[in-house]
Enzyme design. Structure first.
Site: not given
Ligand code: AMO
Length: 438
Positions: A215, A217, A223-224, A361, A364, A412
């Site tokens: 990602r 981001e 948490r990221h 969270e 998702s 997480r």
């Molecule tokens: P989403 O983008 O919400 O959903 O990601 C799913 C889960 O991944 C974890 N997560 C992260 N953990 C650490 N660092 C990050 N930058 C980060 N971003 C996300 C979280 C989050 O809840 N395709 C959909 C999933 C689906 O619908 O099946 C998706 O990627 O725990």
């Protein structure tokens, strides 16, 4: 002589055995030297006296040197028994030793129970800090989470798949993609196995993946990170998003049950409790907004619930429902991706959900659109060009059952089980906006 693991020395009292490992600590009491030797199974107190062969050479030995000891295992005198340690009733009288590898002086003290170092220092010296017992405990819990996830998925007849991480186009659209050079072209690192796991449903009904997610981001939060391990799943022939939530709930219960049973020592080190609620409460996203407004006095800006809102909703769920977990269901159409099924009764809402655990969270998911025309229509409504999703759309031309799934963030889960301040503590070698080493 064959090597004996340190944890097994308790069964070898009065026997002469050979053990191998790292010097954890060295204590000199006059001529007697006490060494705590660490291997993958535990730590043993070893006693070196002038009777030990090559005693003089032992003077140079320091923490982190790698040694083999041969000697007799004996019970410790009653008053020297250490109840805290598995091997606390025994020690070794070292007769002989062999140096397998020397070590320079460590720049950080990793023998301490508590390493009160700044997170960046812990990460700068990651090769060493992961040798610390308390830090190491995190990865034993992590191992159990990964194992329990895969075991449970298989027990429910999900097939494990691995999907590509180099993509010619951005999976779900959006700006969270890393571009990388691929021969003469620029390609993208996968920010979700979403499309491939759905293709998997078309063939196998139920699939899961444990894989890297990238990602781009630029967030600096607790948490990221920019690379993490996703625990994804996708299942066919569902009758609604409840089936997916039921499966995710059972999966989480299974993971926590195993961690609680098998990681007792590690949980103790962190003073962590694992509570497993009988039922995870499920509340609609719109109800969550109401609860935040009415009971907690927080009005959400825009359409989404911010991290502070997630924390407050979790506090509410704990207080009112006695649960560390809460599902938020029926997410607004506006803030869910194009593949999420709109609620036919109320198209402003979807069959998408989030799972929150202890304030954050962790997953998702939702039911997906499985009809080709409906999917094209939904893409257009979201101002996306269906031509950009040609390969993905192919799946839906050849018979797709109603289906849904989730993406869970593995790190997480560990962060929240152990109460770690930062997600990066739960990652062996984390990658964030600034960090690409070690
Ligand atoms: P989403 O983008 O919400 O959903 O990601 C799913 C889960 O991944 C974890 N997560 C992260 N953990 C650490 N660092 C990050 N930058 C980060 N971003 C996300 C979280 C989050 O809840 N395709 C959909 C999933 C689906 O619908 O099946 C998706 O990627 O725990």
């Amino acid at each position: 002589m064959e090597r004996t693991l340190i944890a097994d020395t308790t069964q070898k009292i009065d026997e002469t055995v050979k053990i191998s490992g790292w010097v954890k600590t060295r204590r000199d009491h006059g001529k007697i030297i006490f060494i705590d030797l660490r291997d993958r199974s535990g730590v043993l107190q070893c006693v070196i006296t002038p009777e030990t062969n090559n005693y003089d050479e032992f003077k140079k030995i320091r923490p982190q040197w790698v040694l083999s000891f041969t000697g007799k295992v004996k019970t410790r005198p009653e008053k020297l028994i250490n109840q805290e340690m598995v091997t606390g009733k025994v020690e070794m009288d070292v007769q002989d030793f062999e140096i397998l590898s020397e070590a320079q002086e460590s720049p950080i003290d990793i023998s301490a129970g508590e390493m009160n170092l700044h997170i960046e220092t812990l990460l700068d010296y990651r090769n060493l800090s992961i040798r610390n017992e308390k830090v190491g405990a995190i990865f034993k819990v992590y191992d159990e989470v990964l194992k329990s996830y895969a075991d449970y998925m298989r027990s429910q007849n999900f097939l494990e798949i691995k999907t590509p991480k180099l993509l010619s186009a951005c999976t779900e659209g959006g700006a969270e993609f890393f571009k990388v050079k691929y021969f003469e072209r620029e390609v993208y690192l996968a920010q979700s196995p979403q499309f491939y796991k759905q293709a998997g449903v078309g063939a196998f009904e139920r699939v899961f993946e444990v894989g890297s997610v990238f990602r781009a981001e630029p967030h600096v939060t607790s948490r990221h990170v920019n690379e993490y391990i996703g625990l994804d799943a996708e299942m066919g022939f569902i009758t609604g998003p409840e089936n997916v939530m039921d499966a995710l709930e059972e999966t989480m219960k299974h993971i926590l049950k195993n961690v609680r049973e098998k990681c007792q020592d590690e949980l103790k080190i962190y003073g962590a409790d694992v509570e497993i609620p009988e039922k995870f409460p499920r509340i609609k996203f719109s109800e969550a907004l109401e609860i935040l407004k009415k009971k907690i006095g927080k009005v959400m800006e825009g359409n989404d619930i911010d991290p502070e809102g997630e924390r407050l909703i979790c506090e509410w769920a704990k207080k009112e429902k006695g649960s560390d977990f809460v599902f938020l269901t029926n997410y607004p159409w506006m803030i869910r991706p194009m593949y999420v099924m709109p609620d036919p009764e109320n198209p402003k809402e979807t069959f998408g959900f989030d799972l929150l655990y202890r304030g954050v969270e962790i997953a998702s998911g939702g039911q997906r659109i499985h009809d080709y025309d409906q999917l094209v229509e939904n893409m257009k409504k979201k101002n996306l060009n269906p031509d950009d999703f040609k390969n993905y759309l192919e799946i839906f031309r050849y018979g797709m059952p109603p289906h849904g799934g989730w993406g869970l963030g593995s790190e997480r889960i560990v962060q929240k089980i152990l109460g770690l301040k930062n997600i990066k503590e739960a990652i062996l070698f984390p990658r964030d906006v600034k960090r690409l080493t070690p």
